[in-house]
Structures are given as structure tokens and as C-alpha cells.
Design an enzyme around this catalytic site. Structure first.
Site, PDB file in Angstrom:
ATOM      1  N   SER A  35      -2.512  -2.413  -6.544  1.00 36.50           N
ATOM      2  CA  SER A  35      -1.974  -3.469  -5.677  1.00 36.50           C
ATOM      3  C   SER A  35      -2.401  -4.863  -6.124  1.00 36.50           C
ATOM      4  O   SER A  35      -3.500  -5.059  -6.648  1.00 36.50           O
ATOM      5  CB  SER A  35      -2.478  -3.226  -4.246  1.00 36.50           C
ATOM      6  OG  SER A  35      -2.271  -4.375  -3.447  1.00 36.50           O
ATOM      7  N   TYR A  60       2.890  -8.914  -5.814  1.00 36.93           N
ATOM      8  CA  TYR A  60       3.353  -9.765  -4.722  1.00 36.93           C
ATOM      9  C   TYR A  60       3.409 -11.177  -5.300  1.00 36.93           C
ATOM     10  O   TYR A  60       2.434 -11.620  -5.921  1.00 36.93           O
ATOM     11  CB  TYR A  60       2.336  -9.793  -3.569  1.00 36.93           C
ATOM     12  CG  TYR A  60       2.380  -8.627  -2.610  1.00 36.93           C
ATOM     13  CD1 TYR A  60       3.572  -8.170  -2.058  1.00 36.93           C
ATOM     14  CD2 TYR A  60       1.194  -8.012  -2.219  1.00 36.93           C
ATOM     15  CE1 TYR A  60       3.580  -7.119  -1.151  1.00 36.93           C
ATOM     16  CE2 TYR A  60       1.196  -6.957  -1.313  1.00 36.93           C
ATOM     17  CZ  TYR A  60       2.396  -6.530  -0.785  1.00 36.93           C
ATOM     18  OH  TYR A  60       2.406  -5.496   0.117  1.00 36.93           O
ATOM     19  N   THR A  62       7.140  -5.601  -5.223  1.00 34.96           N
ATOM     20  CA  THR A  62       7.375  -5.193  -3.826  1.00 34.96           C
ATOM     21  C   THR A  62       8.272  -6.223  -3.159  1.00 34.96           C
ATOM     22  O   THR A  62       7.951  -7.414  -3.131  1.00 34.96           O
ATOM     23  CB  THR A  62       6.037  -5.039  -3.078  1.00 34.96           C
ATOM     24  OG1 THR A  62       5.306  -4.009  -3.728  1.00 34.96           O
ATOM     25  CG2 THR A  62       6.243  -4.681  -1.617  1.00 34.96           C
ATOM     26  N   LYS A 115      10.237  -2.099  -5.475  1.00 31.05           N
ATOM     27  CA  LYS A 115       9.670  -1.234  -4.422  1.00 31.05           C
ATOM     28  C   LYS A 115      10.021  -1.786  -3.051  1.00 31.05           C
ATOM     29  O   LYS A 115       9.715  -2.952  -2.754  1.00 31.05           O
ATOM     30  CB  LYS A 115       8.147  -1.160  -4.580  1.00 31.05           C
ATOM     31  CG  LYS A 115       7.433  -0.397  -3.475  1.00 31.05           C
ATOM     32  CD  LYS A 115       5.947  -0.263  -3.786  1.00 31.05           C
ATOM     33  CE  LYS A 115       5.213   0.547  -2.743  1.00 31.05           C
ATOM     34  NZ  LYS A 115       4.916  -0.221  -1.518  1.00 31.05           N
ATOM     35  N   HIS A 133       7.334   0.915   3.143  1.00 31.28           N
ATOM     36  CA  HIS A 133       5.983   0.364   3.133  1.00 31.28           C
ATOM     37  C   HIS A 133       5.063   1.145   4.081  1.00 31.28           C
ATOM     38  O   HIS A 133       4.205   0.590   4.760  1.00 31.28           O
ATOM     39  CB  HIS A 133       6.014  -1.116   3.527  1.00 31.28           C
ATOM     40  CG  HIS A 133       5.000  -1.975   2.848  1.00 31.28           C
ATOM     41  ND1 HIS A 133       5.318  -2.937   1.916  1.00 31.28           N
ATOM     42  CD2 HIS A 133       3.646  -2.031   2.970  1.00 31.28           C
ATOM     43  CE1 HIS A 133       4.217  -3.554   1.514  1.00 31.28           C
ATOM     44  NE2 HIS A 133       3.178  -3.010   2.140  1.00 31.28           N
TER      45      HIS A 133
HETATM   46  C1  LIG Z   1      -3.566   0.477   3.849  1.00 29.55           C
HETATM   47  C2  LIG Z   1      -2.303   0.270   3.083  1.00 29.55           C
HETATM   48  C3  LIG Z   1      -2.184  -0.822   2.237  1.00 29.55           C
HETATM   49  C4  LIG Z   1      -1.029  -1.012   1.505  1.00 29.55           C
HETATM   50  N1  LIG Z   1      -0.966  -2.045   0.615  1.00 29.55           N
HETATM   51  C5  LIG Z   1       0.135  -2.208  -0.148  1.00 29.55           C
HETATM   52  C6  LIG Z   1       0.197  -3.240  -1.111  1.00 29.55           C
HETATM   53  O1  LIG Z   1      -0.756  -3.980  -1.308  1.00 29.55           O
HETATM   54  N2  LIG Z   1       1.334  -3.360  -1.828  1.00 29.55           N
HETATM   55  C7  LIG Z   1       2.415  -2.529  -1.647  1.00 29.55           C
HETATM   56  O2  LIG Z   1       3.432  -2.684  -2.324  1.00 29.55           O
HETATM   57  N3  LIG Z   1       2.373  -1.536  -0.736  1.00 29.55           N
HETATM   58  C8  LIG Z   1       1.264  -1.359  -0.003  1.00 29.55           C
HETATM   59  N4  LIG Z   1       1.223  -0.326   0.909  1.00 29.55           N
HETATM   60  C9  LIG Z   1       2.379   0.582   1.045  1.00 29.55           C
HETATM   61  C10 LIG Z   1       2.244   1.777   0.116  1.00 29.55           C
HETATM   62  O3  LIG Z   1       2.351   1.399  -1.228  1.00 29.55           O
HETATM   63  C11 LIG Z   1       3.309   2.828   0.383  1.00 29.55           C
HETATM   64  O4  LIG Z   1       4.583   2.236   0.304  1.00 29.55           O
HETATM   65  C12 LIG Z   1       3.187   3.583   1.722  1.00 29.55           C
HETATM   66  O5  LIG Z   1       1.911   3.476   2.285  1.00 29.55           O
HETATM   67  C13 LIG Z   1       3.534   5.061   1.526  1.00 29.55           C
HETATM   68  O6  LIG Z   1       3.387   5.782   2.697  1.00 29.55           O
HETATM   69  P1  LIG Z   1       2.132   6.777   2.966  1.00 29.55           P
HETATM   70  O7  LIG Z   1       0.955   5.907   3.204  1.00 29.55           O
HETATM   71  O8  LIG Z   1       2.567   7.540   4.161  1.00 29.55           O
HETATM   72  O9  LIG Z   1       1.970   7.640   1.732  1.00 29.55           O
HETATM   73  C14 LIG Z   1       0.054  -0.108   1.645  1.00 29.55           C
HETATM   74  C15 LIG Z   1      -0.071   0.987   2.491  1.00 29.55           C
HETATM   75  C16 LIG Z   1      -1.228   1.188   3.204  1.00 29.55           C
HETATM   76  C17 LIG Z   1      -1.325   2.387   4.097  1.00 29.55           C
END
Ligand SMILES: Cc1cc2nc3c(=O)[nH]c(=O)nc-3n(C[C@H](O)[C@H](O)[C@H](O)COP(=O)(O)O)c2cc1C
Length: 338
Positions: A104, A127, A153, A209, A233
Site C-alpha cells: 500500500s 494513491y 486505486t 483497482k 475496497h
Molecule cells: C485495514 C485495511 C486497509 C486497507 N488499505 C488499503 C490501501 O491502503 N489501499 C488500497 O488500495 N486498498 C486498501 N484496502 C482494501 C484492500 O486492498 C482490499 O480491497 C479489501 O480489503 C479486500 O477485502 P477483504 O479485506 O475482505 O479481503 C484496505 C483494506 C483494509 C481492511
């Protein structure tokens, strides 16, 4: 710990509620958050019998990157809130397993530190922040760290309102100080035109994404995206949108093989990955499954969760009558979209 659900329960016990809310929660009423998990129960696998499955592999190639599994680690922010080594612990476990890790922009370790975790398949999630020079500096540093694709993203022009965080007063602790961006700095100005700018600065394959519709999938292909990543997300942005798995067929159909397709959201089992492959994904990703494992046992936890899921995928492939992820087709699934 014999499955991801065990890690989910243990993480909830271990991490303080005012921190765990950030990892576990979603936006609004969390309809989409729940929908992501529930969607997998609406589809059934259709296994084929009397196929020689004595040699099953889970290995595949994504944008030219060889990976040991069709399930990768989705980018998730602020990993040092869960483990002192943070992203470096996750990177070590992923590299040892040959599993793709997407790092990330809100990493709490630098790209150089993550690169020192050892050679492994690694992509970098971008980002764009309001100060474009900061984004340029960030991309430059990422470029030097040797990532093999850039994941832009596109579903976060604003940060979703996550009410658990509001209730418990979650804030990024000042000592964590993510080196490349803060949650509050993301720009709402990004458009399709910015893809050219990004491509010129970072000549790597580009993954978009956060795509959820056939219209945007079509535009992504027209703008030269190398892959689209179907995602809401993790239910953290616009509540009320389709589950990742439910949006996947329409996106895969629109893309029609012109670029790779990935999906995330709600994956807790190897059989979930098989359903994603059957509905048109080249790969699936999970964040919370690995966040929970990192929270409970650090690098060893992530390594264990990776191996549990890898084994579930291999067993599932064999029982489905497939010897590789590429052999899973739409004929291997039936169900009723919501
Ligand atoms: C705590 C947390 C932080 C996240 N941070 C980012 C991020 O910095 N950038 C991003 O593109 N997606 C982020 N996501 C989304 C994840 O990449 C992903 O799309 C999503 O969590 C998938 O679902 P799951 O947690 O049920 O596997 C984050 C998700 C969580 C749970």
C-alpha cells in the site's frame, strides 16, 4: 489455528478495539462489507469426476510475474499497528511462499525496507495525493525498489465514512508516520487522463483497482490498462455497492480477455478463490485474512495463513477435477446472482 476464521477470532481478541475497528470495519451500515462474504455462499462449485488430478499446481503468472498461488495479498495500510515489523513481516512471509504481495501507499515501512525482506513477487499500490510532487517522489522510490506492476486505486476520491472508527475515535498514531502519504491527503481530482501521466512516470504494467461496472471496465481497456481489479475496497468506501464476486461476471464479460481481471472482498477460503476463478478472475486477493494472521502471530502468522489457503486451493482444485488454476472455467460454477 486451522483456518482463516480462527485467525479472525483470535485477532479480534488480541488487538485493542479502538485499533481493530480500523481493520475490521466498513463504511455506513456495512451492507457491502457483509455482502462480500455472503456472495460466496450464493455460488456452488460444479466438480468433474474421473479426471487424473495426481499432479496439481496452484502456480500461475500474473502480468508476467510468476506466482505460487492465484491468491495474492491485497494492499492494506498501517501494518505496524498490528505487528512491530509491519509490512516487512508480511513481505518476508509472502516472499518465502512465492505469493504476490501488493504494498500500500499507506505502508508504515519504506519501500527499501520492504525490498530488503527478500526477493518475492511484489506490486505497488498507488494513491495519488494532492501534492503531485510528493506522488512523483513516491513513485521514484517505489521504482528503485523493483516492483513489477503498479496498482492504481481508483475508488477512493474520498475516504468512506467508517462509523466504527468514528465511534471509537480511531486515528493514525503520530509515531507511525507513514512515509509516503496520509489518509487525509488523497486527491479527489484524479481522472482517466491522469493514467498517461502515471504511465510516463512509471513505465510498468498498470492495474486499475476498484472497478465495479462494465462501463468502467470498457474505459479501462480503452485507456490501456493491463488489468482491472474488481473491488469495493473491502466494503470501506461506498456502502451499498455490489460484492466483488457479484460485480466480477459483468466486468469479465466486458473485458472479454483483453486484459487480466482480478477480484477481492470477503475471501476467507480456498474454495472462494476457485469460485472467483470460475467467474472470470485470473487471480483473487485478500486483505483482512492476512491482517488477522499478522495481528495474531506476525510473520509466522502470515506464513501459516498463506500455507493454509494454498493447501485449500490445491485440495479444492483436485476435488474440482482441475490440475491448475487455468483449468477452472465458468462450467465449474453455478448460482444465482443477487
Ligand atoms: C485495514 C485495511 C486497509 C486497507 N488499505 C488499503 C490501501 O491502503 N489501499 C488500497 O488500495 N486498498 C486498501 N484496502 C482494501 C484492500 O486492498 C482490499 O480491497 C479489501 O480489503 C479486500 O477485502 P477483504 O479485506 O475482505 O479481503 C484496505 C483494506 C483494509 C481492511
Amino acid at each position: 489455528m486451522i483456518n482463516v476464521a480462527d485467525y479472525v477470532d483470535a485477532a479480534r481478541e488480541k488487538i485493542a478495539p479502538e485499533v481493530w475497528c480500523y481493520f475490521e470495519g466498513g463504511a455506513g451500515d456495512e451492507v457491502t462489507l457483509r455482502g462480500n462474504v455472503a456472495a460466496y455462499e450464493r455460488w456452488q462449485l460444479r466438480p468433474r469426476m474421473l479426471v487424473d488430478v495426481s499432479a496439481v499446481t496452484t502456480a500461475t503468472t500474473l502480468l508476467g510475474t510468476e506466482v505460487a498461488s492465484p491468491l495474492g495479498i491485497a494492499p492494506f495500510a498501517l501494518q505496524r499497528l498490528l505487528d512491530p515489523d509491519g509490512e516487512v513481516a508480511t513481505a518476508r512471509a509472502a516472499a518465502a511462499a512465492g505469493v504476490l504481495m501488493c504494498v500500500s501507499t499507506l505502508t508504515t515501512r519504506t519501500h527499501a525496507e520492504i525490498a530488503s525482506a527478500g526477493d518475492g513477487p511484489r506490486w505497488f499500490q498507488l494513491y495519488v495525493v494532492r501534492d503531485r510532487q510528493r506522488t512523483l517522489d513516491h513513485m521514484q522510490e517505489a521504482r528503485e525498489a523493483g516492483y513489477s506492476a503498479l496498482v492504481l486505486t481508483v475508488d477512493a476520491p474520498y475516504i468512506g465514512r467508517r462509523e466504527r472508527d468514528v465511534r471509537l475515535g480511531f486515528e493514525t498514531p503520530p509515531d507511525l508516520d507513514p512515509p509516503y502519504a496520509k489518509l487525509s491527503e488523497l486527491t479527489p481530482e484524479l481522472t482517466w487522463r491522469d493514467l498517461e501521466w502515471i504511465r510516463a512516470e512509471m513505465p510498468l504494467p498498470i492495474v486499475l483497482k476498484g472497478i465495479l461496472t462494465r462501463e468502467d471496465a470498457e474505459l479501462a481497456v480503452e485507456h490501456g490498462a493491463d488489468a482491472v481489479w474488481v473491488s469495493n475496497h473491502g466494503g470501506r468506501q461506498l456502502d451499498g455497492v455490489a460484492a466483488g464476486l457479484e460485480a466480477l461476471p459483468e466486468v469479465a464479460e466486458a473485458v472479454a480477455g483483453r486484459c487480466e481481471v482480478y477480484v477481492d472482498g470477503g475471501i476467507r477460503r480456498g474454495t472462494d478463490v476457485l469460485k472467483a476463478l470460475a467467474l472470470g478472475a485470473d487471480a483473487a486477493f485478500a486483505a483482512r485474512a492476512f491482517a488477522c494472521a499478522l495481528a495474531v502471530e506476525g510473520e509466522a502468522g502470515v506464513a501459516h495463513a498463506l500455507s493454509l489457503l494454498q493447501d485449500e486451493i490445491a485440495l479444492g482444485l483436485g476435488l474440482l477435477g482441475c490440475t491448475s488454476p487455468q483449468q477452472v472455467t465458468t462450467a465449474h460454477v453455478q448460482g444465482t446472482p443477487s
